[in-house]
Design a protein around this motif. Structure first.
Motif, PDB file in Angstrom:
ATOM      1  N   VAL A   1     -21.517 -49.770 -34.173  1.00  0.00           N
ATOM      2  CA  VAL A   1     -21.544 -51.175 -34.782  1.00  0.00           C
ATOM      3  C   VAL A   1     -22.364 -52.249 -33.747  1.00  0.00           C
ATOM      4  O   VAL A   1     -23.260 -52.874 -34.420  1.00  0.00           O
ATOM      5  CB  VAL A   1     -20.052 -51.876 -34.737  1.00  0.00           C
TER       6      VAL A   1
ATOM      7  N   VAL B   1     -15.066 -56.839 -32.511  1.00  0.00           N
ATOM      8  CA  VAL B   1     -15.335 -55.575 -32.747  1.00  0.00           C
ATOM      9  C   VAL B   1     -14.429 -54.609 -32.616  1.00  0.00           C
ATOM     10  O   VAL B   1     -13.892 -53.980 -33.560  1.00  0.00           O
ATOM     11  CB  VAL B   1     -16.795 -54.776 -32.358  1.00  0.00           C
TER      12      VAL B   1
ATOM     13  N   ILE C   1     -19.035 -52.456 -39.602  1.00  0.00           N
ATOM     14  CA  ILE C   1     -17.722 -51.321 -39.439  1.00  0.00           C
ATOM     15  C   ILE C   1     -17.834 -50.453 -40.545  1.00  0.00           C
ATOM     16  O   ILE C   1     -17.615 -49.205 -40.636  1.00  0.00           O
ATOM     17  CB  ILE C   1     -16.322 -52.102 -39.206  1.00  0.00           C
TER      18      ILE C   1
END
Length: 475
Positions: free
Chosen positions: A452, A465, A423
């Motif tokens: 990502v 995520v 990230i």
């Protein structure tokens, strides 16, 4: 002026008996020309036909599935005409006393149920096959001569090419469920003749009809009827007359072509077949056949909706083929959730089968393999995007999901530190997007998730995520 089409279909289905209708020759498809013949099916002088009992049973079974009345007494007739592929100069068929009458099938179009009546189902022998060689010679293969053929004749209740195709698909599904016909359109074991006329909307009188012969695909049924309807309307509007005739569908040009003037029943000079006794179907025999009837598509659709909680659309797709419905049920029985299994079958499995022109019977992938794949998703071992990749590999190689995941290193990344690192890398590369997000453009979350996933080669846990991106970008 608005016109409507009036369509009736005559569908010819070759029955899956091992031997021909009046002799012991094999019905196996694909043998060398003229190797499955004998004096009886070649119509040699002095020979006598002997009726195949199984062909009667299959026809009665079809009649019951299509809500027909079964005739306790029927008989065969000689239908006299001359073609090179008809060795006797006549065809043994049924005329005024068919085995099955007054049935119907129901089709669904735009959420509306339509009942298409079936006038009759009768039994007859098939003709041979003319082969026209590019060199200019013509040959006749008599292997198909005498193969039992069931003719299913609808009433003129069909009003559009789309309805005609749906009717044929429904009919084919029933025949395959019953196991009486393989429904192979390419090999000619299921063929269709279409009778079509047009009339002003609101009129009850029939127009002059034409017959389109030997259509061998659902798509061509639609295309041929669409063309013929337009052709007839154009003739009427130009003040010309429609001729009652037989036409052929030319798939290359997308047109119907005149073949010959249409024969009437009296042209065939029907008379009772003197070499065969009448057929008597007892109530006991009918009851015995009824007990052997399988669950049919409509019944299975209803059960799938009720038992598995599936939407109507899913149930219809999964029951189009008996083998596909069995594959679905086996997967559920092994532990798969019905809707999840249905989605995998409809989206991924059918896509791969269609790409290769195969059906479920030719699929090496087993229900247990899909169950194991779903378990890996539920455990968090792989995410759904990776699972699609694994599924395709399973389909192509037959390997287990676990083996593929291990071999390709596809295990899902659920380590916070690894995902946070990815990230931060995305944030460093895209400072403007970070600023926009922090200024309220939260729809950019999709962009960050995508980046990502790209860095982690699709292996990051998507849920994690999303959570971490929000947490970090909000700091």
């Amino acid at each position: 002026m608005q016109y409507e089409a009036v369509i009736g279909l005559e569908v010819h289905a070759q029955l899956l008996t091992e031997s021909k209708i009046f002799c012991g020759c094999s019905t196996q498809f694909g043998a060398e020309p003229n190797t499955q013949v004998c004096p009886v099916c070649l119509g040699m002088p002095g020979v006598l036909p002997v009726l195949n009992k199984k062909a009667i049973e299959y026809t009665v079974k079809t009649g019951l599935a299509m809500n027909c009345k079964i005739a306790p007494y029927s008989r065969f007739a000689r239908k006299n005409y001359f073609y090179p592929d008809l060795p006797k100069g006549y065809q043994i068929s049924q005329y005024e006393l068919p085995l099955c009458e007054d049935g119907y099938l129901e089709i669904m179009l735009n959420d509306t149920k339509r009942k298409i009546r079936i006038k009759r189902i009768h039994l007859e022998e098939d003709a041979g096959k003319n082969i026209h060689d590019p060199s200019g010679y013509s040959f006749v293969d008599f292997n198909r001569t005498g193969v039992p053929l069931m003719e299913i004749v609808s009433e003129p209740d069909i009003r559009s090419p789309k309805e005609a195709a749906l009717y044929m698909k429904k009919l084919r599904a029933i025949l395959r469920y019953l196991g009486v016909c393989d429904g192979n359109l390419e090999q000619g074991s299921l063929r269709c003749d279409a009778n079509v006329s047009v009339r002003p909307v609101g009129s009850t009188e029939f127009g002059v009809k034409t017959e389109i012969k030997n259509i061998n695909s659902f798509r061509f049924v639609e295309k041929a009827l669409e063309y013929e309807i337009k052709r007839q309307i154009k003739l009427i509007e130009n003040g010309e007359k429609i001729i009652q005739e037989t036409r052929l569908w030319d798939s290359q040009t997308g047109t119907t072509q005149s073949m010959r003037s249409k024969e009437e029943a009296h042209d065939y000079r029907y008379f009772p077949e003197p070499d065969l006794v009448p057929v008597v179907v007892s109530e006991d025999w009918i009851e015995k056949i009824k007990k052997d009837m399988p669950e049919l598509p409509d019944q299975k659709i209803e059960r799938f909706i009720k038992e598995y909680g599936l939407p109507q659309y899913d149930a219809e797709i999964l029951t189009e083929e008996k083998a596909l419905s069995e594959w679905f049920e086996e997967t559920v029985k092994l532990g798969g959730k019905p809707k999840e299994v249905a989605n995998w079958i409809m989206v991924e499995l059918l896509r791969l089968l269609n790409e290769e022109g195969k059906d479920i019977n030719e699929c090496s992938l087993k229900p247990i393999q899909l169950v194991e794949l779903i378990e890996l998703i539920n455990k968090g071992t792989i995410n759904r995007n990776t699972a699609k990749e694994v599924f395709e590999e399973m389909y192509k190689t037959g390997k287990t999901a676990e083996a593929i995941v291990k071999e390709k290193g596809l295990t899902q990344i659920s380590d916070d530190s690894v995902i946070i690192e990815a990230i931060k890398e995305v944030m460093n590369k895209n400072p403007k997007e970070v600023e926009r997000f922090r200024n309220g453009e939260e729809k950019l979350i999709g962009f960050f998730v995508g980046q990502v996933m790209k860095i982690t080669k699709g292996k990051a846990n998507p849920k994690l995520v999303n959570e971490l991106i929000f947490k970090i970008l909000k700091e």
